[in-house]
Design an enzyme around this catalytic site. Structure first.
Site, PDB file in Angstrom:
ATOM      1  N   ASP A  99       0.815  -1.218   0.000  1.00 21.69           N
ATOM      2  CA  ASP A  99       0.000   0.000   0.000  1.00 21.69           C
ATOM      3  C   ASP A  99       0.849   1.269   0.000  1.00 21.69           C
ATOM      4  O   ASP A  99       2.011   1.261   0.423  1.00 21.69           O
ATOM      5  CB  ASP A  99      -0.880   0.040   1.260  1.00 21.69           C
ATOM      6  N   ASP A 100       0.196   2.338  -0.423  1.00 21.27           N
ATOM      7  CA  ASP A 100       0.633   3.741  -0.262  1.00 21.27           C
ATOM      8  C   ASP A 100       1.605   4.224  -1.332  1.00 21.27           C
ATOM      9  O   ASP A 100       1.912   5.413  -1.370  1.00 21.27           O
ATOM     10  CB  ASP A 100       1.270   4.012   1.117  1.00 21.27           C
ATOM     11  N   HIS A 150      -6.117   3.376  -3.784  1.00 19.24           N
ATOM     12  CA  HIS A 150      -5.992   3.568  -2.329  1.00 19.24           C
ATOM     13  C   HIS A 150      -6.267   5.036  -1.980  1.00 19.24           C
ATOM     14  O   HIS A 150      -5.714   5.556  -1.019  1.00 19.24           O
ATOM     15  CB  HIS A 150      -4.579   3.148  -1.891  1.00 19.24           C
ATOM     16  N   HIS A 244       3.644  -2.337   3.222  1.00 18.00           N
ATOM     17  CA  HIS A 244       3.695  -0.986   2.641  1.00 18.00           C
ATOM     18  C   HIS A 244       5.002  -0.790   1.888  1.00 18.00           C
ATOM     19  O   HIS A 244       6.059  -1.210   2.370  1.00 18.00           O
ATOM     20  CB  HIS A 244       3.566   0.066   3.737  1.00 18.00           C
TER      21      HIS A 244
END
Ligand SMILES: [Zn+2]
Length: 276
Positions: A99-100, A150, A244
């Site tokens: 993620d991110d 996201h 992440h």
């Protein structure tokens, strides 16, 4: 907002309006006329309308042969009330998610490790990161990974207005589509904070909500050993792992993947992405 995003956003808003239009049409078909505000009669005209409505519709008096009731548009996509937390029916397989990102410091290393082991994963991108790192977005997609949404700025979605959720998800879907040629089919709420708005808007934009089974908590920088141990202890068929590749120092996440990925493969797991 930069001018190069205005047109794409308009595209998604149109797509969304079409989706919601279909949902509204279906809603009217199934709604109870007595309780639907849209059909509640007012005044004398309303009473007449109510009286008319109590009579059977003309086509109901006719035999079914020779007459086809009006056809309605197909139902809107299913609106879920929970995200997927694991996947079923994928056998002895797991899903790795990052993620991110994308982040030029860490994402290339993650991609190198995945490529070395010929493994595909899911990347839930923040729109503003995607916009700033377009080559990396292209690389993620070109190497067969699933690109998910996201949000644009990683907000707490539950604090946003409906228009705010549309903006966050819509801009992100648009920039991903602009870069990769395909709009994302999955999205993940920042902080795992889901609400009805995001389920409905995500569905109208053609996306399914994906949560996770195992949280490595790698963002707390707990040490590479701890991240590896959390993944291996949580391993199981259908398990979705959250890590992440951006948002802070992710060198432990990068190092941990280099260790747990070959170990999972040795344990007989396939690493895969959902098919949609
Ligand atoms: Zn996040």
């Amino acid at each position: 907002m930069k001018s190069d995003h205005r047109l794409p956003l308009r595209r998604t808003v149109l797509r969304l309006a079409t989706g919601l239009g279909a949902a509204t049409a279906v809603g009217l078909v199934v709604a109870d006329p007595g309780t639907s505000p849209a059909r509640r009669p007012a005044g004398a005209a309303g009473s007449q309308a109510a009286a008319l409505r109590t009579r059977p519709l003309a086509y109901r008096l006719r035999p079914m042969t020779g007459h086809t009731p009006p056809r309605y548009r197909p139902a809107a996509p299913p609106v879920r009330t929970r995200p997927f937390e694991q996947l079923t029916d994928i056998g002895h397989a797991m899903v790795l998610t990052f993620d991110d990102g994308p982040d030029p410091l860490y994402t290339p290393h993650i991609l190198d490790t995945l490529r070395k082991h010929d493994v595909r994963a899911m990347f839930f991108l923040c729109g503003e990161m995607a916009n700033d790192n377009r080559d990396l977005v292209r690389r993620i997609a070109d190497e067969g990974h699933t690109v998910g949404n996201h949000t644009w700025t990683h907000p707490l979605v539950t604090k946003l207005s409906r228009a705010g959720v549309i903006e966050e998800l819509g801009r992100t879907s648009d920039v991903i589509e602009e870069i990769t040629g395909a709009a994302p089919l999955w999205y993940r709420a920042p902080y795992g904070a889901w609400n009805r708005n995001s389920f409905e808007i995500g569905a109208a934009m053609g996306m399914e909500p994906m949560a996770w089974t195992v949280d490595t908590l790698d963002w707390t920088v707990p040490g590479t050993d701890t991240i590896v141990r959390r993944v291996r202890r949580g391993a199981g068929p259908g398990v979705v792992v959250l890590s992440h590749d951006a948002g802070g120092n992710r060198s432990q996440s990068v190092a941990a993947l280099r260790r747990y990925l070959p170990q999972l493969l040795d344990d007989g797991y396939r690493l895969t992405v959902p098919r949609r």
